[in-house]
Design an enzyme around this catalytic site. Structure first.
Site, PDB file in Angstrom:
ATOM      1  N   TRP A 153      44.850  21.891  33.096  1.00 34.30           N
ATOM      2  CA  TRP A 153      43.905  20.769  33.097  1.00 34.30           C
ATOM      3  C   TRP A 153      43.777  20.072  31.755  1.00 34.30           C
ATOM      4  O   TRP A 153      43.058  19.097  31.621  1.00 34.30           O
ATOM      5  CB  TRP A 153      42.517  21.210  33.565  1.00 34.30           C
ATOM      6  CG  TRP A 153      42.060  22.543  33.039  1.00 34.30           C
ATOM      7  CD1 TRP A 153      42.017  23.710  33.748  1.00 34.30           C
ATOM      8  CD2 TRP A 153      41.603  22.871  31.719  1.00 34.30           C
ATOM      9  NE1 TRP A 153      41.575  24.740  32.945  1.00 34.30           N
ATOM     10  CE2 TRP A 153      41.304  24.246  31.694  1.00 34.30           C
ATOM     11  CE3 TRP A 153      41.411  22.128  30.551  1.00 34.30           C
ATOM     12  CZ2 TRP A 153      40.834  24.902  30.566  1.00 34.30           C
ATOM     13  CZ3 TRP A 153      40.952  22.768  29.419  1.00 34.30           C
ATOM     14  CH2 TRP A 153      40.666  24.138  29.435  1.00 34.30           C
ATOM     15  N   ASN A 154      44.456  20.583  30.720  1.00 31.73           N
ATOM     16  CA  ASN A 154      44.161  20.010  29.397  1.00 31.73           C
ATOM     17  C   ASN A 154      44.914  18.716  29.097  1.00 31.73           C
ATOM     18  O   ASN A 154      44.416  17.873  28.364  1.00 31.73           O
ATOM     19  CB  ASN A 154      44.409  21.050  28.297  1.00 31.73           C
ATOM     20  CG  ASN A 154      45.801  21.616  28.324  1.00 31.73           C
ATOM     21  OD1 ASN A 154      46.549  21.439  29.296  1.00 31.73           O
ATOM     22  ND2 ASN A 154      46.175  22.294  27.263  1.00 31.73           N
ATOM     23  N   SER A 230      48.025  29.733  32.471  1.00 29.10           N
ATOM     24  CA  SER A 230      47.724  30.941  31.711  1.00 29.10           C
ATOM     25  C   SER A 230      48.775  32.024  31.978  1.00 29.10           C
ATOM     26  O   SER A 230      49.521  31.949  32.958  1.00 29.10           O
ATOM     27  CB  SER A 230      46.342  31.453  32.103  1.00 29.10           C
ATOM     28  OG  SER A 230      46.362  31.774  33.477  1.00 29.10           O
ATOM     29  N   GLU A 251      55.390  27.639  30.932  1.00 33.03           N
ATOM     30  CA  GLU A 251      54.716  27.220  29.693  1.00 33.03           C
ATOM     31  C   GLU A 251      53.326  27.821  29.728  1.00 33.03           C
ATOM     32  O   GLU A 251      52.441  27.304  30.409  1.00 33.03           O
ATOM     33  CB  GLU A 251      54.632  25.689  29.629  1.00 33.03           C
ATOM     34  CG  GLU A 251      55.959  25.014  29.406  1.00 33.03           C
ATOM     35  CD  GLU A 251      56.541  25.289  28.041  1.00 33.03           C
ATOM     36  OE1 GLU A 251      55.829  25.821  27.172  1.00 33.03           O
ATOM     37  OE2 GLU A 251      57.722  24.985  27.846  1.00 33.03           O
ATOM     38  N   GLY A 253      50.127  30.593  27.907  1.00 29.09           N
ATOM     39  CA  GLY A 253      49.120  30.580  26.842  1.00 29.09           C
ATOM     40  C   GLY A 253      49.608  31.180  25.535  1.00 29.09           C
ATOM     41  O   GLY A 253      50.762  31.597  25.411  1.00 29.09           O
ATOM     42  N   CYS A 285      47.285  24.771  24.248  1.00 27.59           N
ATOM     43  CA  CYS A 285      47.959  26.067  24.390  1.00 27.59           C
ATOM     44  C   CYS A 285      48.544  26.586  23.080  1.00 27.59           C
ATOM     45  O   CYS A 285      48.542  27.775  22.823  1.00 27.59           O
ATOM     46  CB  CYS A 285      49.067  25.943  25.422  1.00 27.59           C
ATOM     47  SG  CYS A 285      50.151  24.551  25.073  1.00 27.59           S
ATOM     48  N   GLU A 459      60.511  22.987  27.389  1.00 28.41           N
ATOM     49  CA  GLU A 459      60.297  21.612  27.812  1.00 28.41           C
ATOM     50  C   GLU A 459      60.749  20.696  26.679  1.00 28.41           C
ATOM     51  O   GLU A 459      60.915  21.114  25.536  1.00 28.41           O
ATOM     52  CB  GLU A 459      58.821  21.378  28.154  1.00 28.41           C
ATOM     53  CG  GLU A 459      58.409  22.220  29.351  1.00 28.41           C
ATOM     54  CD  GLU A 459      57.164  21.743  30.069  1.00 28.41           C
ATOM     55  OE1 GLU A 459      56.088  21.717  29.439  1.00 28.41           O
ATOM     56  OE2 GLU A 459      57.267  21.406  31.270  1.00 28.41           O
TER      57      GLU A 459
HETATM   58  P1  NDP Z   1      45.625  28.472  35.151  1.00 29.81           P
HETATM   59  O1  NDP Z   1      46.670  29.469  34.895  1.00 29.81           O
HETATM   60  O2  NDP Z   1      44.310  28.908  35.649  1.00 29.81           O
HETATM   61  O3  NDP Z   1      46.164  27.388  36.204  1.00 29.81           O
HETATM   62  C1  NDP Z   1      47.348  26.659  36.002  1.00 29.81           C
HETATM   63  C2  NDP Z   1      47.749  25.999  37.300  1.00 29.81           C
HETATM   64  O4  NDP Z   1      48.253  26.972  38.210  1.00 29.81           O
HETATM   65  C3  NDP Z   1      46.604  25.302  38.018  1.00 29.81           C
HETATM   66  O5  NDP Z   1      47.090  24.122  38.626  1.00 29.81           O
HETATM   67  C4  NDP Z   1      46.212  26.336  39.046  1.00 29.81           C
HETATM   68  O6  NDP Z   1      45.523  25.770  40.138  1.00 29.81           O
HETATM   69  C5  NDP Z   1      47.553  26.894  39.444  1.00 29.81           C
HETATM   70  N1  NDP Z   1      47.525  28.215  40.050  1.00 29.81           N
HETATM   71  C6  NDP Z   1      46.591  29.194  39.912  1.00 29.81           C
HETATM   72  N2  NDP Z   1      46.954  30.294  40.601  1.00 29.81           N
HETATM   73  C7  NDP Z   1      48.148  30.020  41.190  1.00 29.81           C
HETATM   74  C8  NDP Z   1      49.043  30.756  42.029  1.00 29.81           C
HETATM   75  N3  NDP Z   1      48.787  32.012  42.408  1.00 29.81           N
HETATM   76  N4  NDP Z   1      50.181  30.155  42.449  1.00 29.81           N
HETATM   77  C9  NDP Z   1      50.468  28.900  42.058  1.00 29.81           C
HETATM   78  N5  NDP Z   1      49.661  28.155  41.285  1.00 29.81           N
HETATM   79  C10 NDP Z   1      48.520  28.697  40.838  1.00 29.81           C
HETATM   80  O7  NDP Z   1      45.495  27.649  33.796  1.00 29.81           O
HETATM   81  P2  NDP Z   1      44.401  26.559  33.385  1.00 29.81           P
HETATM   82  O8  NDP Z   1      44.491  25.389  34.295  1.00 29.81           O
HETATM   83  O9  NDP Z   1      43.089  27.244  33.196  1.00 29.81           O
HETATM   84  O10 NDP Z   1      44.981  26.086  31.963  1.00 29.81           O
HETATM   85  C11 NDP Z   1      44.770  26.787  30.795  1.00 29.81           C
HETATM   86  C12 NDP Z   1      45.963  27.673  30.472  1.00 29.81           C
HETATM   87  O11 NDP Z   1      47.144  26.898  30.421  1.00 29.81           O
HETATM   88  C13 NDP Z   1      45.841  28.312  29.116  1.00 29.81           C
HETATM   89  O12 NDP Z   1      46.254  29.661  29.160  1.00 29.81           O
HETATM   90  C14 NDP Z   1      46.816  27.518  28.270  1.00 29.81           C
HETATM   91  O13 NDP Z   1      47.293  28.198  27.164  1.00 29.81           O
HETATM   92  C15 NDP Z   1      47.877  27.184  29.249  1.00 29.81           C
HETATM   93  N6  NDP Z   1      48.622  26.021  28.798  1.00 29.81           N
HETATM   94  C16 NDP Z   1      49.921  26.190  28.360  1.00 29.81           C
HETATM   95  C17 NDP Z   1      50.631  25.123  27.849  1.00 29.81           C
HETATM   96  C18 NDP Z   1      52.051  25.283  27.399  1.00 29.81           C
HETATM   97  O14 NDP Z   1      52.767  24.283  27.353  1.00 29.81           O
HETATM   98  N7  NDP Z   1      52.511  26.454  27.045  1.00 29.81           N
HETATM   99  C19 NDP Z   1      50.030  23.792  27.745  1.00 29.81           C
HETATM  100  C20 NDP Z   1      48.692  23.725  28.278  1.00 29.81           C
HETATM  101  C21 NDP Z   1      48.022  24.822  28.764  1.00 29.81           C
HETATM  102  P3  NDP Z   1      43.903  25.563  40.068  1.00 29.81           P
HETATM  103  O15 NDP Z   1      43.468  25.731  38.660  1.00 29.81           O
HETATM  104  O16 NDP Z   1      43.724  24.204  40.559  1.00 29.81           O
HETATM  105  O17 NDP Z   1      43.344  26.628  40.941  1.00 29.81           O
END
Ligand code: NDP
Length: 485
Positions: A153-154, A230, A251, A253, A285, A459
């Site tokens: 979501w960020n 995450s 990608e 955390g 992240c 990426e």
């Molecule tokens: P989440 O891991 O909670 O969710 C990421 C996405 O995966 C959301 O769209 C979520 O849906 C979806 N999702 C959740 N469970 C499943 C599943 N079992 N199967 C398939 N899809 C699923 O992360 P956040 O949205 O809270 O974002 C924050 C995290 O993202 C942090 O850990 C951050 O470090 C990481 N991040 C990494 C980046 C990178 O490039 N390395 C960049 C930005 C963030 P929903 O939430 O709608 O339920």
């Protein structure tokens, strides 16, 4: 200002699509807590329609030349830049990030990705490999097929483009599922791509929670999954993708270290620590949330940091003078408050911040803990909010060992004026993305991604092409076939 309510919840097969049978999702503006739009989660029928459209659209798209595909992506990039203000407002409404940031980072970096990969699209070729006797092998770079993108979501616009642009450049189709917290921006990316000439079905956006993502990841029509999220979600998605032998990019955390040596330019080091901890209210992240400061410079660093943080302008993210906005959601704010409590309970020294501001919206100010030790929760776990942990160190070897003592490996930074030390230290740090005397820049030309638990794949850059295409080889005989009998 525009009405943030989208035409419909999903964008499938080149048009908006609604199915009100799906779970209702409120879109909350983080600066006020008000519901500003609503979308429905994708039903099984919507998921199926998106995958069918993608499978059909991909064939049309892959039959076009790379140059033709690139032209459409570059046209979309220009359109994103032309509409930057409206897209930035929507990004601010979706995430709460200040306009001061969204005007220069989100749609613009999305446009950069579309332009960069659009530029590469015409040059994605195989090679000719000469062999004995005039035989040869040639390789063909082919798209993977239907790719699924799942976003955090960020950075909703940027993530939709960082995944979409290389996927499309290679001739794939994409079904993108944004985070349920920020469902609005990816729809605009789909709209623009199709206005720019993308064939129907090549880029689809469907809404939903984790179970929609889960349904996409396990569908046999899907060849590749790219997740930004995450580590726990990454483990689940990676395992589900492995079951179907799908390609993945993860990608995930981090808990990245930033090493500031006594000889660092103090002002630059403070700027880097601010950028690497408080940009987007700390919801990045790659943030360098473990700031290791060498003892000789520690008090000067903390003093200057406090002075600079007092200049942060916290407030209405639509006000372009505001440099620090709310957190994305009440839920995320409460998670971060839990970490602040842990920091206090475990004996870290609170230097500044730490308390929710008394105003509407989800505002937690920049928070700095000093005297943090390696075993504290705030030094070990990803917080994903505006909380900096400052740890002190004596010498280089000790700092490197402590910096690497983490399951994560997304990013790392070093501040020093000693050229050889800068290169030596960054080479010793276990991170996919390193910085010397700066922090958190992510130009599309450079690979971005993590090592260890922070992910697999990269990426951006030319490397992303290898994650959205595969090489097939063809042996061509120029001589008679010799068989033993
Ligand atoms: P989440 O891991 O909670 O969710 C990421 C996405 O995966 C959301 O769209 C979520 O849906 C979806 N999702 C959740 N469970 C499943 C599943 N079992 N199967 C398939 N899809 C699923 O992360 P956040 O949205 O809270 O974002 C924050 C995290 O993202 C942090 O850990 C951050 O470090 C990481 N991040 C990494 C980046 C990178 O490039 N390395 C960049 C930005 C963030 P929903 O939430 O709608 O339920």
């Amino acid at each position: 200002m525009q009405d943030p309510q989208p035409t419909a919840s999903h964008f499938v097969n080149g048009a908006y699509l609604e199915d009100t049978a799906g779970t209702l999702i409120d879109v909350v503006y983080p600066a006020t807590g008000a519901v500003i739009a609503q979308v429905h989660a994708a039903t099984p029928a919507v998921i199926d329609a998106a995958l069918e459209a993608a499978a059909a659209g991909q064939k049309v798209w892959a039959a076009m030349t790379g140059t033709e595909r690139g032209r459409i992506l570059r046209r979309a990039a220009d359109m994103m830049r032309d509409r930057n203000r409206a897209l930035s407002e929507l990004e601010t409404l979706d995430t709460g990030k200040p306009m001061q940031e969204t005007l220069v980072v989100d749609a613009t970096s999305g446009a950069d990705a579309l332009e960069y990969f659009g530029g590469l699209a015409g040059s994605l070729t195989g090679e000719h490999i000469p062999l004995a006797g005039g035989d040869f092998v040639y390789t063909r770079r082919v798209p993977l097929g239907v790719c699924v993108g799942i976003g955090a979501w960020n950075y909703p616009t940027q993530i939709a483009c960082w995944k979409g642009a290389p996927a499309l450049a290679c001739g794939n189709a994409m079904v993108f599922k944004p985070s349920e917290t920020t469902p609005l921006c990816a729809l605009k990316v789909a709209e623009i791509l199709h206005e720019a000439g993308l064939p129907a079905g090549v880029y689809n956006v469907i809404q939903g929670m984790g179970e929609v993502g889960g349904a996409l990841v396990t569908d046999p029509r899907v060849a590749k999954v790219s997740l930004t999220g995450s580590v726990p979600t990454g483990r689940k998605v990676y395992a589900a993708a492995a079951e179907g032998m799908k390609h993945v990019t993860m990608e995930l955390g981090g808990k990245s270290p930033m090493l500031i040596f006594d000889d660092a330019d103090l002002e630059n080091a403070v700027s880097g620590a601010i950028l690497g901890n408080f940009y987007s209210s700390g919801q990045v992240c790659s943030n360098g949330t473990r700031v290791f400061v060498q003892k000789g410079i520690k008090e000067a660093f903390l003093a200057r940091l406090s002075e600079r943080l007092a200049d942060a302008k916290i407030g209405d993210p639509m006000d372009e003078d505001v440099s620090f906005g709310p957190m994305v959601s009440e839920r995320q704010m409460r998670i971060v408050e839990g970490y602040i409590d842990a920091g206090l309970n475990e004996g870290a020294r609170l230097v500044t911040g730490g308390k929710q501001l008394e105003q509407e919206g989800f505002y937690l100010p920049p928070t700095v803990f000093a005297d943090v030790t390696d075993d504290m929760t705030i030094a070990r776990e990803e917080i994903f909010g505006p909380v900096m942990a400052v740890l002190d160190f004596e010498d280089e070897a000790e700092a490197i060992a402590r910096a690497n003592d983490t399951p994560f490996g997304l990013a790392a930074g070093v501040f020093t004026q000693d050229l050889t030390r800068g290169h030596r230290v960054i080479a010793a740090l276990e991170a996919g993305t390193g910085y010397i005397n700066t922090y958190n820049l992510a130009p599309v030309e450079a690979p971005f991604g993590g090592t260890k638990a922070s992910g697999v794949g990269r990426e951006n850059s030319k490397l992303a092409i290898d994650h959205y295409s595969e090489m097939r080889s063809v042996y061509v005989a120029m001589n008679d076939v010799e068989a033993p009998y």
